[in-house]
Write a protein that holds these residues in place. Structure first.
Motif, PDB file in Angstrom:
ATOM      1  N   ARG A  66       0.552  -1.373   0.072  1.00  0.00           N
ATOM      2  CA  ARG A  66      -0.102   0.322  -0.011  1.00  0.00           C
ATOM      3  C   ARG A  66       0.594   1.515  -0.175  1.00  0.00           C
ATOM      4  NH1 ARG A  66      -2.589   3.852   3.613  1.00  0.00           N
ATOM      5  NH2 ARG A  66      -1.931   2.838   5.100  1.00  0.00           N
ATOM      6  N   ASP A  67       2.141   1.447   0.595  1.00  0.00           N
ATOM      7  CA  ASP A  67       2.440   2.682   1.092  1.00  0.00           C
ATOM      8  C   ASP A  67       3.797   2.713  -0.662  1.00  0.00           C
ATOM      9  OD1 ASP A  67       2.011   3.275   3.658  1.00  0.00           O
ATOM     10  OD2 ASP A  67       3.836   2.452   4.526  1.00  0.00           O
ATOM     11  N   LYS A  68       3.577   1.850  -1.103  1.00  0.00           N
ATOM     12  CA  LYS A  68       5.061   1.892  -2.399  1.00  0.00           C
ATOM     13  C   LYS A  68       4.265   1.715  -3.266  1.00  0.00           C
ATOM     14  CE  LYS A  68       8.345   1.607   1.237  1.00  0.00           C
ATOM     15  NZ  LYS A  68      10.392   0.532   1.378  1.00  0.00           N
ATOM     16  N   GLY A  69       3.617   1.188  -3.280  1.00  0.00           N
ATOM     17  CA  GLY A  69       2.013   0.410  -4.332  1.00  0.00           C
ATOM     18  C   GLY A  69       3.244  -0.356  -5.061  1.00  0.00           C
ATOM     19  N   LEU A  70       3.967  -0.832  -4.532  1.00  0.00           N
ATOM     20  CA  LEU A  70       4.431  -2.545  -5.301  1.00  0.00           C
ATOM     21  C   LEU A  70       4.095  -3.615  -5.107  1.00  0.00           C
ATOM     22  CD1 LEU A  70       7.188  -2.355  -2.143  1.00  0.00           C
ATOM     23  CD2 LEU A  70       7.537  -1.362  -4.230  1.00  0.00           C
ATOM     24  N   ASP A  71       4.143  -4.303  -5.877  1.00  0.00           N
ATOM     25  CA  ASP A  71       3.487  -5.763  -6.148  1.00  0.00           C
ATOM     26  C   ASP A  71       4.247  -6.858  -5.448  1.00  0.00           C
ATOM     27  OD1 ASP A  71       1.718  -5.523  -8.843  1.00  0.00           O
ATOM     28  OD2 ASP A  71       2.905  -5.854  -9.553  1.00  0.00           O
ATOM     29  N   PHE A  72       2.537  -8.121  -5.088  1.00  0.00           N
ATOM     30  CA  PHE A  72       3.385  -9.117  -4.113  1.00  0.00           C
ATOM     31  C   PHE A  72       4.662  -9.369  -4.403  1.00  0.00           C
ATOM     32  CE2 PHE A  72       3.684 -12.938  -2.797  1.00  0.00           C
ATOM     33  CZ  PHE A  72       2.709 -13.299  -0.924  1.00  0.00           C
ATOM     34  N   ASP A  73       5.116  -9.859  -5.194  1.00  0.00           N
ATOM     35  CA  ASP A  73       6.263 -10.363  -5.238  1.00  0.00           C
ATOM     36  C   ASP A  73       7.663  -9.713  -4.866  1.00  0.00           C
ATOM     37  OD1 ASP A  73       5.159 -12.400  -6.239  1.00  0.00           O
ATOM     38  OD2 ASP A  73       5.125 -12.058  -8.105  1.00  0.00           O
ATOM     39  N   VAL A  74       7.541  -8.350  -4.931  1.00  0.00           N
ATOM     40  CA  VAL A  74       8.383  -7.452  -4.819  1.00  0.00           C
ATOM     41  C   VAL A  74       8.165  -6.977  -3.477  1.00  0.00           C
ATOM     42  CG1 VAL A  74       9.036  -5.382  -5.020  1.00  0.00           C
ATOM     43  CG2 VAL A  74       8.128  -6.679  -7.588  1.00  0.00           C
ATOM     44  N   ALA A  75       7.337  -7.422  -3.005  1.00  0.00           N
ATOM     45  CA  ALA A  75       6.890  -6.175  -1.312  1.00  0.00           C
ATOM     46  C   ALA A  75       7.690  -8.035  -0.198  1.00  0.00           C
ATOM     47  CB  ALA A  75       5.545  -6.457  -0.759  1.00  0.00           C
ATOM     48  N   LEU A  76       7.113  -9.194  -0.616  1.00  0.00           N
ATOM     49  CA  LEU A  76       7.680 -10.469  -0.600  1.00  0.00           C
ATOM     50  C   LEU A  76       8.925 -10.209  -0.659  1.00  0.00           C
ATOM     51  CD1 LEU A  76       6.998 -13.295   1.110  1.00  0.00           C
ATOM     52  CD2 LEU A  76       6.997 -13.563  -1.254  1.00  0.00           C
ATOM     53  N   LYS A  77      10.137 -10.202  -1.393  1.00  0.00           N
ATOM     54  CA  LYS A  77      11.252 -10.053  -1.353  1.00  0.00           C
ATOM     55  C   LYS A  77      11.958  -9.261  -0.680  1.00  0.00           C
ATOM     56  CE  LYS A  77      12.748 -12.026  -5.771  1.00  0.00           C
ATOM     57  NZ  LYS A  77      11.139 -11.548  -6.440  1.00  0.00           N
ATOM     58  N   GLU A  78      11.420  -8.026  -0.747  1.00  0.00           N
ATOM     59  CA  GLU A  78      11.536  -6.809   0.756  1.00  0.00           C
ATOM     60  C   GLU A  78      11.211  -7.136   1.903  1.00  0.00           C
ATOM     61  OE1 GLU A  78      12.858  -4.115   0.395  1.00  0.00           O
ATOM     62  OE2 GLU A  78      12.521  -2.405   2.000  1.00  0.00           O
ATOM     63  N   ALA A  79      10.157  -8.459   2.519  1.00  0.00           N
ATOM     64  CA  ALA A  79       9.620  -8.570   3.423  1.00  0.00           C
ATOM     65  C   ALA A  79      11.441  -9.488   4.201  1.00  0.00           C
ATOM     66  CB  ALA A  79       8.423  -9.212   3.631  1.00  0.00           C
ATOM     67  N   GLN A  80      11.158 -10.968   3.244  1.00  0.00           N
ATOM     68  CA  GLN A  80      12.224 -11.436   3.528  1.00  0.00           C
ATOM     69  C   GLN A  80      13.964 -10.486   2.928  1.00  0.00           C
ATOM     70  OE1 GLN A  80      11.540 -13.873   0.012  1.00  0.00           O
ATOM     71  NE2 GLN A  80      11.218 -15.523   0.802  1.00  0.00           N
ATOM     72  N   ARG A  81      13.935 -10.180   2.967  1.00  0.00           N
ATOM     73  CA  ARG A  81      15.477  -9.626   2.995  1.00  0.00           C
ATOM     74  C   ARG A  81      15.703  -8.555   4.559  1.00  0.00           C
ATOM     75  NH1 ARG A  81      17.830  -4.397   2.247  1.00  0.00           N
ATOM     76  NH2 ARG A  81      15.994  -3.243   1.868  1.00  0.00           N
ATOM     77  N   LEU A  82      14.402  -8.044   5.064  1.00  0.00           N
ATOM     78  CA  LEU A  82      14.694  -6.873   6.318  1.00  0.00           C
ATOM     79  C   LEU A  82      14.223  -8.466   7.501  1.00  0.00           C
ATOM     80  CD1 LEU A  82      12.615  -3.745   5.478  1.00  0.00           C
ATOM     81  CD2 LEU A  82      14.637  -4.429   5.824  1.00  0.00           C
ATOM     82  N   GLY A  83      14.132  -9.586   6.955  1.00  0.00           N
ATOM     83  CA  GLY A  83      13.816 -10.497   8.571  1.00  0.00           C
ATOM     84  C   GLY A  83      12.429 -10.848   9.003  1.00  0.00           C
ATOM     85  N   TYR A  84      11.468 -10.093   8.043  1.00  0.00           N
ATOM     86  CA  TYR A  84       9.577 -10.296   8.241  1.00  0.00           C
ATOM     87  C   TYR A  84       9.317 -11.159   8.155  1.00  0.00           C
ATOM     88  CZ  TYR A  84      10.493  -5.799  10.566  1.00  0.00           C
ATOM     89  OH  TYR A  84      10.320  -4.392  11.275  1.00  0.00           O
ATOM     90  N   ALA A  85       9.883 -12.203   6.392  1.00  0.00           N
ATOM     91  CA  ALA A  85       9.443 -13.288   6.273  1.00  0.00           C
ATOM     92  C   ALA A  85      10.788 -14.654   5.622  1.00  0.00           C
ATOM     93  CB  ALA A  85       8.843 -12.942   5.155  1.00  0.00           C
ATOM     94  N   GLU A  86      10.555 -16.089   5.808  1.00  0.00           N
ATOM     95  CA  GLU A  86      11.198 -16.715   6.147  1.00  0.00           C
ATOM     96  C   GLU A  86      11.778 -16.767   4.761  1.00  0.00           C
ATOM     97  OE1 GLU A  86      10.526 -20.123   8.441  1.00  0.00           O
ATOM     98  OE2 GLU A  86       9.233 -18.461  10.094  1.00  0.00           O
ATOM     99  N   ALA A  87      12.901 -17.813   4.262  1.00  0.00           N
ATOM    100  CA  ALA A  87      12.783 -18.457   3.195  1.00  0.00           C
ATOM    101  C   ALA A  87      12.324 -18.556   1.884  1.00  0.00           C
ATOM    102  CB  ALA A  87      14.050 -18.933   3.214  1.00  0.00           C
ATOM    103  N   ASP A  88      11.053 -19.761   3.312  1.00  0.00           N
ATOM    104  CA  ASP A  88      10.094 -20.665   2.929  1.00  0.00           C
ATOM    105  C   ASP A  88       9.033 -19.564   3.101  1.00  0.00           C
ATOM    106  OD1 ASP A  88       7.833 -22.292   1.977  1.00  0.00           O
ATOM    107  OD2 ASP A  88       8.493 -23.834   2.599  1.00  0.00           O
ATOM    108  N   PRO A  89       8.267 -18.943   2.870  1.00  0.00           N
ATOM    109  CA  PRO A  89       7.128 -17.760   3.302  1.00  0.00           C
ATOM    110  C   PRO A  89       5.342 -18.734   3.482  1.00  0.00           C
ATOM    111  CG  PRO A  89       7.135 -17.365   1.089  1.00  0.00           C
ATOM    112  CD  PRO A  89       8.586 -18.469   1.481  1.00  0.00           C
TER     113      PRO A  89
END
Lengths: 440, 440
Positions: free
Chosen positions: B170-193
């Protein structure tokens, strides 16, 4: 197992809510508690009204002492309110070996130490979830849910009347007096609103939460209390422009090795915080613990059935624990009685917070320099400055509002600085000072 | 009184948090509990790492069964996770007469009935505050704080990973896949999410809250579960324009005389609701009770120390109640075991909710009439319509997005209507359907 028998002292708004909810949900509550909970006797001066509420199956008396003297009653629910007769009756109920459930924040904030000691000696419980923030289970959260934490601070919107008035002032640009009348018309404020608008009710509740959070005795007489009657619509608008809302906040903060802050006053809080968006008569308490971080607890802080929800939660707790060994119960103030620390509440001069200042000044060069110099001399650093003309430009062409947000400072230093600022010839009106908390 | 002795199974993120907080706040916790709580033995396959965390004074073993066999240990804390070995060990601990504290939502949502029955028979407690919403004391609120209420529904943002992803979208207008990668990079999502993004983790938690709120057995296999992987950035923007936010909501609702709804799916909720403003990895649960009205419980839903806060709250509760008569304890699912009702979870086709629909249609007269006719035939009434061209106007001059908000309807009726709508020649792409809840 036979239902536990309960006596009610006072059957007004909360009392009738308690009676009705307990009856309506009796099956569900029994499925939870494993035992029925039954109000068998009600004392109220208006016996006729009481009779109308409870019907023919419940004994109605005018004299509360008949309830206390009834040997079948194990729990007395005190819903009379005030410090006077309520105190006497609660102490008599305890002396008679009854557990007590009460919604009376004023009583506990002022006479809590005496009452909790009496209960401790007698081995009975005093439960008071309904005394703070109505139906929100915040006492249980502080006593049990967050028990792992060293609580660092708590901040609550714990008075619905003032929050309603502040919401109206902001939404509609109303002045305090107008918003108060509106609140009275809609039933959100009483005919005599003093306890609410002067912050006393909020201070009672903050005092109780502070005692539970920090394991200290209740010290209402040491609380700093400032209401919302002096708030101007202009300040609410300026705050808004700076990204803040003004709320009447009850705060208590641990100051390691020094004491505890305990204060109620109008407070600027960042508009983006969830608690800043608690509107109307709703309540919310924000608790900062060292392990859990921030938790927010939100809901209706008053009203017949929301408060009844808390009274009944206490009844269920007491029912479960009534047969237990007193030493395994959660103590009244969450800490074991012998483990309460006599930590002092710091006088307001020793409080550390940040500030919003509004100065009506002559619109001429050098004024800002004079003002910032005085603040710098007092060791107060400035976070933001906003300069705005207000009202009719023609009328006040040579005056302007100077708004200053400061970083954290000692209240005593601020008082000294304000006294000097007020003496400046360029300062044309009493300076407005509102405390500010970032809550993060 | 001697400290109660605790054994830890698994010392990863939550285990080390529990050990550290318990040690750091040991004095404060003892002042509250009236008795020390001491982790005396830890089982972890990585004994070297475990040893580094707990130091020389705590016994470290590789075999969890040594902990269970230790006669001095009264409470076993299971922090291994998963359904497999954790189930076996929890059942063995119960069989050995140990109380169990666990953060394992998957285990309890799937095998809870078996585990709670075994504990009931043996007279031991199974506490699981940490299994839902991390440090927020929501299990205690449902079990105890709101016990007076007939809970009508509850709705929670109970998975931080997906809430973080949705906030980013919502904040950045990202698509799901991009936001997921961002979450994984920041440690908010696991490698297998998968567990998070497919809604399974949220469904485990919703299942547990549903059982406690309504007094029904855990029925994870009956929950409807839909994740956020199919969400398009366009729908988040359209929702925003209509005054809504899209959140992954875990919901459970009582449907008097019919059953219980239990479902996890992306949901439009009004942006002005407090819960709609829960951003990033934070969690919040909204509970609607008949007496209290709505209460909101907000905080960190995961992480080492927030979850440890909940584990330790359970340890204190169990310590207090360990010596008590089992029949006076709060039962595992808040209702007395014999009082659980075998109410069915309704299949998704019988759920009643409102909807957001997005149809990519030919931009020609008569299309809206065709669409609304089909909805009307299915008994679905329309609340709002929004028609917008998207993307490059040149490229799609003859296409448009038709957004429809409906009033409440039966999911089965909506499915039938959607099948018919999808057949219309004017409908150019698969129809997007997202459920909507007003939460009031």
């Amino acid at each position: 197992m036979q239902a536990i028998q309960v006596g009610l002292l006072g059957i007004g708004t909360v009392g009738s809510g308690t009676f009705n909810v307990l009856r309506r949900n009796q099956e569900e509550i029994k499925r939870r508690a494993g035992r029925g909970i039954e109000i068998v006797m009600v004392a109220d001066l208006d016996t006729q009204r009481a009779r109308q509420i409870v019907g023919p199956d419940v004994q109605v008396v005018a004299d509360a002492r008949e309830v206390i003297a009834n040997p079948d009653i194990e729990i007395v629910v005190e819903l009379i309110g005030g410090y006077g007769v309520a105190r006497t009756l609660v102490l008599e109920a305890i002396a008679a070996g009854k557990h007590v459930v009460t919604a009376n924040k004023a009583l506990l904030a002022v006479h809590g130490t005496e009452i909790f000691e009496a209960a401790q000696k007698k081995g009975v419980m005093v439960a008071f979830e309904a005394a703070v923030a109505g139906g929100i289970p915040i006492i249980k959260a502080l006593r049990e849910g967050l028990t792992a934490n060293r609580i660092q601070w708590l901040a609550g919107i714990i008075n619905g009347t003032t929050n309603f008035i502040l919401s109206e002032m902001r939404d509609k640009g109303l002045d305090f007096d107008v918003a108060l009348k509106e609140a009275q018309r809609l039933g959100y404020a009483e005919a005599d609103p003093t306890f609410d608008i002067e912050g006393i009710d909020a201070a009672h509740k903050a005092t109780l939460m502070s005692a539970i959070a920090f394991g200290i005795p209740v010290q209402f007489d040491r609380a700093y209390v400032e209401g919302i009657t002096q708030l101007a619509a202009a300040d609410i608008q300026y705050a808004e422009q700076l990204g803040y809302r003004i709320k009447l906040l009850g705060m208590s903060k641990r100051r390691e090795g020094e004491g505890v802050e305990l204060r109620v006053h109008p407070t600027l809080i960042p508009a983006r915080r969830l608690i800043a968006n608690v509107e109307g008569a709703m309540n919310a308490v924000l608790v900062q613990g060292d392990a859990v971080g921030a938790t927010l607890h939100y809901g209706k802080g008053a009203g017949s059935e929301p408060t009844a929800s808390a009274v009944i939660a206490d009844l269920v707790d007491v029912t479960r624990l009534a047969t237990s060994d007193p030493q395994h119960r959660v103590p009244h103030l969450a800490f074991q009685p012998g483990a309460l620390r006599h930590v002092q509440v710091l006088p307001i001069e020793q409080v550390i917070t940040s500030y919003y200042l509004r100065l009506r000044v002559k619109d001429e060069t050098g004024v800002l320099a004079q003002v910032t110099r005085i603040l710098a001399d007092a060791g107060i650093s400035i976070n933001a400055v906003l300069q705005r003309g207000t009202g009719s430009a023609a009328q006040n062409a040579h005056e302007t509002d100077l708004i200053i947000l400061t970083h954290n400072a000692l209240e005593g230093s601020m008082n000294a600085a304000l006294a000097r600022l007020q003496q400046l010839p360029a300062v044309l009106a009493p300076i407005v000072r509102i405390r500010k908390e970032e809550l993060a």
